[in-house]
Design a protein around this motif. Structure first.
Motif, PDB file in Angstrom:
ATOM      1  N   GLU A   1      89.770   8.282 -24.244  1.00 23.82           N
ATOM      2  CA  GLU A   1      88.585   7.437 -24.263  1.00 23.82           C
ATOM      3  C   GLU A   1      88.614   6.526 -25.500  1.00 23.82           C
ATOM      4  OE1 GLU A   1      83.817   8.053 -24.774  1.00 23.82           O
ATOM      5  OE2 GLU A   1      84.989   9.658 -23.878  1.00 23.82           O
ATOM      6  N   LEU A   2      88.274   5.231 -25.303  1.00 18.66           N
ATOM      7  CA  LEU A   2      88.191   4.272 -26.406  1.00 18.66           C
ATOM      8  C   LEU A   2      86.817   4.395 -27.040  1.00 18.66           C
ATOM      9  CD1 LEU A   2      89.575   1.933 -27.941  1.00 18.66           C
ATOM     10  CD2 LEU A   2      88.553   0.371 -26.288  1.00 18.66           C
ATOM     11  N   THR A   3      86.807   4.893 -28.256  1.00 16.77           N
ATOM     12  CA  THR A   3      85.533   5.136 -28.935  1.00 16.77           C
ATOM     13  C   THR A   3      85.281   4.056 -29.982  1.00 16.77           C
ATOM     14  OG1 THR A   3      86.546   6.484 -30.658  1.00 16.77           O
ATOM     15  CG2 THR A   3      85.854   7.633 -28.652  1.00 16.77           C
ATOM     16  N   GLY A   4      84.100   4.070 -30.526  1.00 17.37           N
ATOM     17  CA  GLY A   4      83.750   3.139 -31.599  1.00 17.37           C
ATOM     18  C   GLY A   4      84.651   3.308 -32.810  1.00 17.37           C
TER      19      GLY A   4
ATOM     20  N   ILE B   1      91.038  -0.515 -35.178  1.00 18.47           N
ATOM     21  CA  ILE B   1      91.774  -1.699 -34.717  1.00 18.47           C
ATOM     22  C   ILE B   1      91.341  -2.926 -35.520  1.00 18.47           C
ATOM     23  CG2 ILE B   1      92.085  -3.275 -32.765  1.00 18.47           C
ATOM     24  CD1 ILE B   1      91.906  -0.765 -30.932  1.00 18.47           C
ATOM     25  N   PHE B   2      90.028  -3.125 -35.684  1.00 17.67           N
ATOM     26  CA  PHE B   2      89.523  -4.256 -36.466  1.00 17.67           C
ATOM     27  C   PHE B   2      89.982  -4.167 -37.918  1.00 17.67           C
ATOM     28  CE2 PHE B   2      86.562  -5.189 -33.026  1.00 17.67           C
ATOM     29  CZ  PHE B   2      86.536  -6.577 -33.063  1.00 17.67           C
ATOM     30  N   GLY B   3      89.902  -2.989 -38.499  1.00 16.84           N
ATOM     31  CA  GLY B   3      90.330  -2.806 -39.883  1.00 16.84           C
ATOM     32  C   GLY B   3      91.805  -3.129 -40.062  1.00 16.84           C
ATOM     33  N   PHE B   4      92.644  -2.679 -39.140  1.00 17.18           N
ATOM     34  CA  PHE B   4      94.077  -2.948 -39.191  1.00 17.18           C
ATOM     35  C   PHE B   4      94.353  -4.445 -39.051  1.00 17.18           C
ATOM     36  CE2 PHE B   4      98.227  -3.307 -37.026  1.00 17.18           C
ATOM     37  CZ  PHE B   4      99.026  -2.773 -38.027  1.00 17.18           C
ATOM     38  N   ALA B   5      93.701  -5.097 -38.092  1.00 17.86           N
ATOM     39  CA  ALA B   5      93.907  -6.535 -37.864  1.00 17.86           C
ATOM     40  C   ALA B   5      93.490  -7.349 -39.090  1.00 17.86           C
ATOM     41  CB  ALA B   5      93.139  -6.986 -36.624  1.00 17.86           C
ATOM     42  N   PHE B   6      92.335  -7.045 -39.658  1.00 18.93           N
ATOM     43  CA  PHE B   6      91.877  -7.791 -40.827  1.00 18.93           C
ATOM     44  C   PHE B   6      92.733  -7.501 -42.053  1.00 18.93           C
ATOM     45  CE2 PHE B   6      87.955  -8.542 -38.398  1.00 18.93           C
ATOM     46  CZ  PHE B   6      87.846  -9.914 -38.601  1.00 18.93           C
ATOM     47  N   SER B   7      93.272  -6.305 -42.174  1.00 18.01           N
ATOM     48  CA  SER B   7      94.141  -6.014 -43.320  1.00 18.01           C
ATOM     49  C   SER B   7      95.429  -6.839 -43.241  1.00 18.01           C
ATOM     50  CB  SER B   7      94.446  -4.521 -43.419  1.00 18.01           C
ATOM     51  OG  SER B   7      95.232  -4.092 -42.325  1.00 18.01           O
ATOM     52  N   ILE B   8      95.936  -7.058 -42.028  1.00 18.27           N
ATOM     53  CA  ILE B   8      97.112  -7.916 -41.865  1.00 18.27           C
ATOM     54  C   ILE B   8      96.776  -9.356 -42.249  1.00 18.27           C
ATOM     55  CG2 ILE B   8      98.669  -8.954 -40.157  1.00 18.27           C
ATOM     56  CD1 ILE B   8      98.689  -6.264 -38.720  1.00 18.27           C
ATOM     57  N   ILE B   9      95.644  -9.862 -41.787  1.00 21.46           N
ATOM     58  CA  ILE B   9      95.227 -11.233 -42.094  1.00 21.46           C
ATOM     59  C   ILE B   9      95.053 -11.416 -43.601  1.00 21.46           C
ATOM     60  CG2 ILE B   9      93.334 -12.900 -41.844  1.00 21.46           C
ATOM     61  CD1 ILE B   9      92.960 -11.730 -38.982  1.00 21.46           C
ATOM     62  N   ILE B  10      94.394 -10.470 -44.254  1.00 27.58           N
ATOM     63  CA  ILE B  10      94.159 -10.566 -45.701  1.00 27.58           C
ATOM     64  C   ILE B  10      95.485 -10.488 -46.459  1.00 27.58           C
ATOM     65  CG2 ILE B  10      93.129  -9.354 -47.672  1.00 27.58           C
ATOM     66  CD1 ILE B  10      90.772  -8.684 -45.753  1.00 27.58           C
TER      67      ILE B  10
END
Length: 154
Positions: free
Chosen positions: A4-7, A13-22
């Motif tokens: 199940e995809l939980t909060g 996922i958001f934290g990982f994506a933004f850490s790559i961008i930063i």
């Protein structure tokens, strides 16, 4: 069996994506600051006080400058409004890349009767020649000449 995809998963996922961008932004900012060659003038206000007068005097000379690289030589042609080669009173130039100072050099030019010639083995790509020439009457002529060295064809 599907998980199940939980909060919590979405937050990771958001934290990982933004850490790559930063991380990428910080790396690009670091490289931009550490490879910038510097300022053109030490004090832009002082330089601006005589800019119009200097530009008018330089334009009155009617000189044109053309640069090319050929057979291990850097050729710099300075011609007057009629296309006649000009032998200047003095010539100083810095040859380098636009993006960094690592490859900067100060070629020693000699006038051969038609143009100025200096030894220079240049890698392919864009180069800048920041030249300062002085006319016989003392007028200073400053120009940045862009030189493109093509890749050798095989």
């Amino acid at each position: 069996m599907q998980k199940e995809l939980t909060g919590r998963h979405v937050a990771m996922i958001f934290g990982f994506a933004f850490s790559i961008i930063i991380t990428v932004n910080l790396a690009l900012a670091y490289n931009a600051i550490h490879t910038f060659p510097g300022l053109e003038v030490k004090n832009s206000y002082v330089a601006s006080q005589s800019f119009d007068k200097d530009r008018s005097a330089q334009n009155a000379l009617g000189w044109s400058v053309l640069a090319e690289a050929r057979d291990g030589q850097l050729l710099l042609s300075v011609t007057d409004a009629d296309g006649v080669p000009v032998e200047v009173a003095s010539l100083e130039a810095t040859l380098g890349r636009a993006t960094h100072v690592k490859d900067d050099s100060t070629p020693t030019f000699a006038f051969d009767g038609r143009r100025y010639v200096a030894s220079a083995e240049l890698a392919p790509g864009n180069w800048n020649i920041r030249m300062v020439a002085t006319a016989d009457d003392g007028t200073v002529f400053r120009q940045r000449v862009i030189l493109h060295v093509p890749k050798e064809r095989s």
